[in-house]
Write a protein that holds these residues in place. Sequence first.
Motif, PDB file in Angstrom:
ATOM      1  N   GLN A  71     -15.741  -6.541  -6.085  1.00 26.93           N
ATOM      2  CA  GLN A  71     -14.645  -7.510  -6.136  1.00 26.93           C
ATOM      3  C   GLN A  71     -13.969  -7.694  -4.776  1.00 26.93           C
ATOM      4  O   GLN A  71     -13.128  -8.618  -4.625  1.00 26.93           O
ATOM      5  CB  GLN A  71     -13.599  -7.041  -7.156  1.00 26.93           C
ATOM      6  N   GLU A  72     -14.303  -6.812  -3.815  1.00 23.91           N
ATOM      7  CA  GLU A  72     -13.677  -6.831  -2.490  1.00 23.91           C
ATOM      8  C   GLU A  72     -12.161  -6.783  -2.628  1.00 23.91           C
ATOM      9  O   GLU A  72     -11.406  -7.564  -2.018  1.00 23.91           O
ATOM     10  CB  GLU A  72     -14.112  -8.055  -1.678  1.00 23.91           C
ATOM     11  N   LYS A  73     -11.715  -5.821  -3.427  1.00 16.82           N
ATOM     12  CA  LYS A  73     -10.299  -5.728  -3.776  1.00 16.82           C
ATOM     13  C   LYS A  73      -9.833  -4.289  -3.659  1.00 16.82           C
ATOM     14  O   LYS A  73     -10.533  -3.369  -4.068  1.00 16.82           O
ATOM     15  CB  LYS A  73     -10.113  -6.233  -5.204  1.00 16.82           C
ATOM     16  N   CYS A  74      -8.632  -4.109  -3.129  1.00 20.89           N
ATOM     17  CA  CYS A  74      -8.043  -2.771  -3.026  1.00 20.89           C
ATOM     18  C   CYS A  74      -7.397  -2.433  -4.365  1.00 20.89           C
ATOM     19  O   CYS A  74      -6.443  -3.102  -4.803  1.00 20.89           O
ATOM     20  CB  CYS A  74      -7.009  -2.747  -1.906  1.00 20.89           C
ATOM     21  N   LEU A  75      -7.880  -1.393  -5.021  1.00 21.18           N
ATOM     22  CA  LEU A  75      -7.375  -1.017  -6.334  1.00 21.18           C
ATOM     23  C   LEU A  75      -6.054  -0.265  -6.240  1.00 21.18           C
ATOM     24  O   LEU A  75      -5.145  -0.506  -7.046  1.00 21.18           O
ATOM     25  CB  LEU A  75      -8.415  -0.167  -7.055  1.00 21.18           C
ATOM     26  N   ARG A  76      -5.924   0.654  -5.285  1.00 22.24           N
ATOM     27  CA  ARG A  76      -4.686   1.400  -5.138  1.00 22.24           C
ATOM     28  C   ARG A  76      -4.620   2.066  -3.772  1.00 22.24           C
ATOM     29  O   ARG A  76      -5.653   2.296  -3.115  1.00 22.24           O
ATOM     30  CB  ARG A  76      -4.536   2.449  -6.241  1.00 22.24           C
ATOM     31  N   SER A  77      -3.404   2.383  -3.360  1.00 23.17           N
ATOM     32  CA  SER A  77      -3.148   3.128  -2.133  1.00 23.17           C
ATOM     33  C   SER A  77      -2.416   4.400  -2.507  1.00 23.17           C
ATOM     34  O   SER A  77      -1.352   4.352  -3.156  1.00 23.17           O
ATOM     35  CB  SER A  77      -2.305   2.307  -1.147  1.00 23.17           C
ATOM     36  N   MET A  78      -2.982   5.524  -2.123  1.00 27.42           N
ATOM     37  CA  MET A  78      -2.439   6.825  -2.503  1.00 27.42           C
ATOM     38  C   MET A  78      -1.853   7.495  -1.272  1.00 27.42           C
ATOM     39  O   MET A  78      -2.546   7.746  -0.287  1.00 27.42           O
ATOM     40  CB  MET A  78      -3.547   7.688  -3.110  1.00 27.42           C
ATOM     41  N   THR A  79      -0.555   7.769  -1.355  1.00 29.54           N
ATOM     42  CA  THR A  79       0.171   8.374  -0.247  1.00 29.54           C
ATOM     43  C   THR A  79       0.630   9.765  -0.642  1.00 29.54           C
ATOM     44  O   THR A  79       1.351   9.939  -1.627  1.00 29.54           O
ATOM     45  CB  THR A  79       1.390   7.525   0.146  1.00 29.54           C
ATOM     46  N   SER A  80       0.162  10.759   0.110  1.00 30.27           N
ATOM     47  CA  SER A  80       0.602  12.136  -0.124  1.00 30.27           C
ATOM     48  C   SER A  80       0.580  12.969   1.139  1.00 30.27           C
ATOM     49  O   SER A  80       1.273  13.990   1.224  1.00 30.27           O
ATOM     50  CB  SER A  80      -0.271  12.804  -1.190  1.00 30.27           C
ATOM     51  N   HIS A  81      -0.193  12.553   2.141  1.00 37.15           N
ATOM     52  CA  HIS A  81      -0.334  13.326   3.371  1.00 37.15           C
ATOM     53  C   HIS A  81       0.783  12.978   4.349  1.00 37.15           C
ATOM     54  O   HIS A  81       1.409  11.906   4.276  1.00 37.15           O
ATOM     55  CB  HIS A  81      -1.689  13.060   4.020  1.00 37.15           C
ATOM     56  N   SER A  82       0.978  13.900   5.292  1.00 35.03           N
ATOM     57  CA  SER A  82       1.970  13.703   6.349  1.00 35.03           C
ATOM     58  C   SER A  82       1.324  13.417   7.691  1.00 35.03           C
ATOM     59  O   SER A  82       2.046  13.289   8.694  1.00 35.03           O
ATOM     60  CB  SER A  82       2.868  14.943   6.456  1.00 35.03           C
ATOM     61  N   ALA A  83      -0.026  13.342   7.748  1.00 34.71           N
ATOM     62  CA  ALA A  83      -0.752  13.039   8.981  1.00 34.71           C
ATOM     63  C   ALA A  83      -2.000  12.247   8.614  1.00 34.71           C
ATOM     64  O   ALA A  83      -2.308  12.019   7.438  1.00 34.71           O
ATOM     65  CB  ALA A  83      -1.098  14.324   9.721  1.00 34.71           C
ATOM     66  N   ARG A  84      -2.740  11.837   9.624  1.00 35.29           N
ATOM     67  CA  ARG A  84      -3.913  10.985   9.388  1.00 35.29           C
ATOM     68  C   ARG A  84      -4.932  11.693   8.502  1.00 35.29           C
ATOM     69  O   ARG A  84      -5.101  12.904   8.544  1.00 35.29           O
ATOM     70  CB  ARG A  84      -4.551  10.564  10.706  1.00 35.29           C
ATOM     71  N   VAL A  85      -5.662  10.899   7.710  1.00 34.03           N
ATOM     72  CA  VAL A  85      -6.676  11.429   6.788  1.00 34.03           C
ATOM     73  C   VAL A  85      -8.025  11.247   7.454  1.00 34.03           C
ATOM     74  O   VAL A  85      -8.528  10.120   7.566  1.00 34.03           O
ATOM     75  CB  VAL A  85      -6.620  10.703   5.429  1.00 34.03           C
ATOM     76  N   CYS A  86      -8.628  12.348   7.903  1.00 34.33           N
ATOM     77  CA  CYS A  86      -9.858  12.250   8.689  1.00 34.33           C
ATOM     78  C   CYS A  86     -11.088  12.740   7.942  1.00 34.33           C
ATOM     79  O   CYS A  86     -12.194  12.728   8.507  1.00 34.33           O
ATOM     80  CB  CYS A  86      -9.713  13.024   9.997  1.00 34.33           C
ATOM     81  N   SER A  87     -10.970  13.164   6.672  1.00 32.03           N
ATOM     82  CA  SER A  87     -12.141  13.588   5.899  1.00 32.03           C
ATOM     83  C   SER A  87     -11.899  13.317   4.425  1.00 32.03           C
ATOM     84  O   SER A  87     -10.788  13.528   3.918  1.00 32.03           O
ATOM     85  CB  SER A  87     -12.438  15.081   6.134  1.00 32.03           C
ATOM     86  N   LEU A  88     -12.979  12.867   3.740  1.00 38.58           N
ATOM     87  CA  LEU A  88     -12.925  12.528   2.320  1.00 38.58           C
ATOM     88  C   LEU A  88     -14.193  13.008   1.641  1.00 38.58           C
ATOM     89  O   LEU A  88     -15.268  13.024   2.256  1.00 38.58           O
ATOM     90  CB  LEU A  88     -12.776  11.015   2.115  1.00 38.58           C
ATOM     91  N   SER A  89     -14.086  13.373   0.341  1.00 41.67           N
ATOM     92  CA  SER A  89     -15.261  13.769  -0.430  1.00 41.67           C
ATOM     93  C   SER A  89     -14.957  13.606  -1.911  1.00 41.67           C
ATOM     94  O   SER A  89     -13.870  13.980  -2.382  1.00 41.67           O
ATOM     95  CB  SER A  89     -15.648  15.221  -0.119  1.00 41.67           C
ATOM     96  N   TRP A  90     -15.956  13.069  -2.654  1.00 37.99           N
ATOM     97  CA  TRP A  90     -15.800  12.804  -4.082  1.00 37.99           C
ATOM     98  C   TRP A  90     -16.479  13.896  -4.907  1.00 37.99           C
ATOM     99  O   TRP A  90     -17.523  14.421  -4.546  1.00 37.99           O
ATOM    100  CB  TRP A  90     -16.444  11.467  -4.457  1.00 37.99           C
TER     101      TRP A  90
END
Length: 509
Positions: free
Chosen positions: A265-284
């Motif tokens: 859909q090329e659509k942003c579903l949600r934005s999750m804010t919890s960190h206090s610095a940049r997010v440089c790694s992700l894993s599902w």
Amino acid sequence: MQQRSMAMAHFGLENDISNTLKLDVPITNAPIARWQRKASSSNASASGLSPGKPANISLNCSKTPGKTPSKTPGRRKVTPSKTLQGDRFIPVRNEKQMEVASFLLSKENQPKEDNVSAASLQKAWSVTLNGCNLEEARILQFSGKPTVNPDGQHNSMKSLYSHTITPMSNKKTRYISSTPERILDAPEIRNDFYLNLMDWNSRNIVAVALQNSVYLWDAVHGNIIHLMTMENDADYISSLSWTKEGTYLAVGTSDCVVQLWDVEQEKCLRSMTSHSARVCSLSWNSHILSSGSRSGQIHHHDVRVAEHHIFTLHGHSQEVCGLKWSPDGRFLASGGNDNLVCIWPNVAQGGRGDASQSVHTLSLHKGAVKALAWCPWQSGILASGGGTTDCHIRVWNVNSGSCLSSHDTQSQVSALAFAPNYKELISAHGFANNNLVIWKYPTMAKVAELNGHNERVLNIAMSPDNSMVASLAADETMRLWKSFELDPKKKPKEKMPRSLGSAFTQSIR
């Protein structure tokens, strides 16, 4: 008068010399001649002398004065064999002949039962040592089938009588091209070692972050889609990660936000804010998204609920630049700029609660640990790579926390990935080699080097069929290496899209 005395002295000297040279008197101190010894022995035997009665034997040499006898006295020549009836001729024998004679005598006197048992014992030894009785073995045999090892093991030396083709003899060395399959331009790529700016999903779509934008490249059709751009030009994309199904993309940003995008859909579903610095790694891990930030914290997000932040993991004192869930979902591995590798259990799916403790904290690396890869065919095996001050690839058993192997690459390790098609490990390097290296696992023998990048390689990603690896480097290029194709001769060649076949180099955006 004086002359007369001198003449008398000279005459006396000549007289003494003449008397000395005469043999008229027998020599009592001289040894007995051989002919005299034989004559005395023959006289003793003829007269019947016994050892107990001594005989009076006189040796008189006055019968033949002035001569040394050269022959045995007597008119007829007497041989010892005829004269001495009790004597016999004994030939000279060496030690070897005596040993052979002793063996033959003992063999003749040996009972028949011992001979039979010795023969059976010799046959048993021959079968045990040689696999068959050598006396009954034949060099060539055209009947019957070759024997098979009972335990099923393969004999790499191969039997001489076997005519079947073994897997080892049919094995061929594959060709690994030293040039990339394709090269794509990636302008304005951010040259930051700690960021994760590329990922390849199960639907054969590559997501690449270029500064503050995200682009999608379809590896099958060659289409390029611009997914999103951040509103603030000062911000940038710091990490990307696809879900297992390949329908959703997680985007980490420098403004401490984790965005979730629906690609179709090329659509942003949600934005999750919890960190206090940049997010440089992700894993599902299923519906759980784990994110690591520069603060050293790791957050677990449950994307199904409104209150997405469910766990916080404290284990690193500096930026978490590497984050990988194991294929079975049991462990989460994290690597940080504090040179540590932490292994976390899967307690996030158990519900809300306090922050969990790491199962193992591995501290052998001497540099930042960004490169992490789980072995897909061996459970509980993790590979990690260190930065410039370490340059080592280490393989861990996370169940016990032990280091299985360590290999010095002589270069900064920026990324790792396992290639299951050939059970190999591929590593990406920065300073000073700026290349990719294929290693045979677990021996870590070097298989090939893939050179082409001019600057350090930042990230790598494997294709869905594990036949190709993509490398993203600071030289603003993304290169695709077809190094792990299983059977290129039998596999049907896919038609190259016109958009890709028209030019060797193409830009992502």
